[in-house]
Design a protein around this motif. Structure first.
Motif, short mmCIF file in Angstrom:
data_model
loop_
_atom_site.label_atom_id
_atom_site.label_comp_id
_atom_site.label_asym_id
_atom_site.label_seq_id
_atom_site.Cartn_x
_atom_site.Cartn_y
_atom_site.Cartn_z
N GLU A 93 0.81 -1.23 0.00
CA GLU A 93 0.00 0.00 0.00
C GLU A 93 0.84 1.27 0.00
OE1 GLU A 93 -4.34 -0.11 1.64
OE2 GLU A 93 -3.03 -0.97 3.15
N ALA A 94 1.92 1.30 0.75
CA ALA A 94 2.71 2.53 0.85
C ALA A 94 3.24 2.93 -0.52
CB ALA A 94 3.86 2.34 1.84
N ASP A 95 3.83 1.99 -1.25
CA ASP A 95 4.37 2.33 -2.56
C ASP A 95 3.26 2.57 -3.57
OD1 ASP A 95 6.92 2.53 -4.18
OD2 ASP A 95 5.82 1.07 -5.39
N PHE A 96 2.17 1.81 -3.45
CA PHE A 96 1.02 1.99 -4.33
C PHE A 96 0.47 3.41 -4.21
CE2 PHE A 96 -3.61 1.75 -5.01
CZ PHE A 96 -3.67 1.16 -6.26
N ASN A 97 0.28 3.90 -2.99
CA ASN A 97 -0.24 5.25 -2.79
C ASN A 97 0.76 6.31 -3.22
OD1 ASN A 97 -2.96 5.00 -1.64
ND2 ASN A 97 -1.97 3.92 0.03
N LEU A 98 2.04 6.05 -2.99
CA LEU A 98 3.06 7.01 -3.41
C LEU A 98 3.09 7.12 -4.93
CD1 LEU A 98 5.29 8.85 -2.26
CD2 LEU A 98 6.90 6.96 -2.64
N TRP A 99 2.99 5.99 -5.61
CA TRP A 99 2.95 5.99 -7.08
C TRP A 99 1.75 6.77 -7.58
CZ3 TRP A 99 -1.01 2.84 -9.50
CH2 TRP A 99 -1.02 2.93 -10.90
N TYR A 100 0.58 6.50 -7.02
CA TYR A 100 -0.63 7.20 -7.44
C TYR A 100 -0.49 8.70 -7.22
CZ TYR A 100 -4.87 4.78 -9.03
OH TYR A 100 -5.84 4.17 -9.79
N ASP A 101 0.00 9.08 -6.04
CA ASP A 101 0.04 10.50 -5.67
C ASP A 101 1.16 11.27 -6.37
OD1 ASP A 101 -2.10 10.07 -4.00
OD2 ASP A 101 -0.90 9.96 -2.17
N ARG A 102 2.29 10.62 -6.59
CA ARG A 102 3.45 11.32 -7.13
C ARG A 102 3.61 11.18 -8.65
NH1 ARG A 102 7.19 12.32 -2.97
NH2 ARG A 102 5.96 12.96 -1.15
N GLU A 103 2.99 10.16 -9.25
CA GLU A 103 3.18 9.97 -10.68
C GLU A 103 1.87 9.83 -11.45
OE1 GLU A 103 6.33 7.34 -12.71
OE2 GLU A 103 4.49 6.13 -12.97
N HIS A 104 1.05 8.88 -11.06
CA HIS A 104 -0.04 8.46 -11.94
C HIS A 104 -1.13 9.51 -12.11
CE1 HIS A 104 -1.95 5.44 -14.32
NE2 HIS A 104 -3.07 5.50 -13.62
N VAL A 105 -1.55 10.15 -11.03
CA VAL A 105 -2.62 11.15 -11.14
C VAL A 105 -2.20 12.29 -12.07
CG1 VAL A 105 -3.83 12.96 -9.87
CG2 VAL A 105 -3.76 10.65 -8.94
N GLU A 106 -1.00 12.82 -11.85
CA GLU A 106 -0.54 13.92 -12.71
C GLU A 106 -0.33 13.45 -14.15
OE1 GLU A 106 3.24 16.97 -13.27
OE2 GLU A 106 2.82 16.12 -11.29
N GLU A 107 0.20 12.25 -14.31
CA GLU A 107 0.43 11.72 -15.64
C GLU A 107 -0.86 11.67 -16.46
OE1 GLU A 107 3.08 8.03 -17.01
OE2 GLU A 107 1.16 7.42 -16.14
N ARG A 108 -1.93 11.18 -15.84
CA ARG A 108 -3.21 11.10 -16.55
C ARG A 108 -3.82 12.50 -16.74
NH1 ARG A 108 -1.39 7.30 -18.08
NH2 ARG A 108 -2.07 5.13 -17.91
N ALA A 109 -3.70 13.36 -15.75
CA ALA A 109 -4.28 14.70 -15.88
C ALA A 109 -3.61 15.50 -16.99
CB ALA A 109 -4.15 15.45 -14.55
#
Length: 222
Positions: free
Chosen positions: A24-40
């Protein structure tokens, strides 16, 4: 036909999944630091938001609103979807019981973003127009209640809703989803009851989420 009727509905990418506690820790970090911005940053995307379940599931939910379904057929999106970063590949592989749906956003009532979210699966409808009309009527009724922010109907596109790597194809149903955003938990629960009754759906199948954070494409810096 009016000009408004000719405007295609917004699109929305709905991605929900569980993840093992150890990841979970790395999953949430990936979502917050990379994936959300990448898709936006993909042209045609309006916003990206993350939610966490408080009842039902899957535990994590991402909603990505687009100007239209055309955003999911663009060269830029296909490039991002087909060529994931190594961090993305790792965390997409960690998703448990994932659910990916690319949907049109219909019967939208209200405006803004609520901190409490209800996702109510609906029975498959033979008459899409009647379903949209009913969802609009329910939204209008909900809009009279305190704490209501917004409601909308998500209708998955069969062709665009390609499954995630770990998504089971056995019994996979692309059911319509009715979403209600509210400002507090009490309003959210009340909305669920009204929506389930008005749309002939089972409230036991609904999931409740709270908003973690949201990013608008217009907020991004170069």
């Amino acid at each position: 036909m009016s000009n408004l009727a000719a405007i295609p509905p917004h699109g929305l990418l709905f991605v929900a999944s569980d993840v093992d506690a150890a990841d979970e820790a790395d999953f949430n970090l990936w979502y917050d630091r990379e994936h959300v911005e990448e898709r936006a940053r993909v042209p045609g995307f309006i916003s990206a938001a993350r939610y966490q379940a408080v009842h039902g599931g899957p535990k994590y939910l991402g909603l990505y609103r687009t100007e239209s379904l055309a955003a999911f057929t663009s060269a830029a999106y296909k490039q991002a979807f087909r060529h994931q970063t190594p961090w993305s590949v790792t965390n997409l592989g960690r998703m448990r019981k994932p659910m990916r749906r690319v949907c049109s956003v219909d019967a939208s009532v209200g405006q803004g973003s609520g901190s409490w979210l209800v996702v109510l699966p609906l029975p498959r409808a033979d008459d899409a127009v009647s379903l949209i009309d009913r969802a609009s009527e329910v939204g209008d009724e909900l809009s009279l209640r305190a704490g209501f922010v917004r409601s909308y109907l998500l209708v998955p596109d069969d062709e665009l809703s390609q499954p995630l790597p770990n998504e089971s194809l056995e019994g996979r149903e692309l059911l319509p989803l009715f979403v209600v955003e509210s400002s507090d938990e009490q309003a959210s629960e009340l909305a669920l009851g009204i929506a389930a009754q008005g749309l002939h759906a089972d409230p036991a199948g609904a999931a409740r989420y709270i908003l973690k954070w949201k990013l608008y494409a217009k907020e991004l810096t170069s």
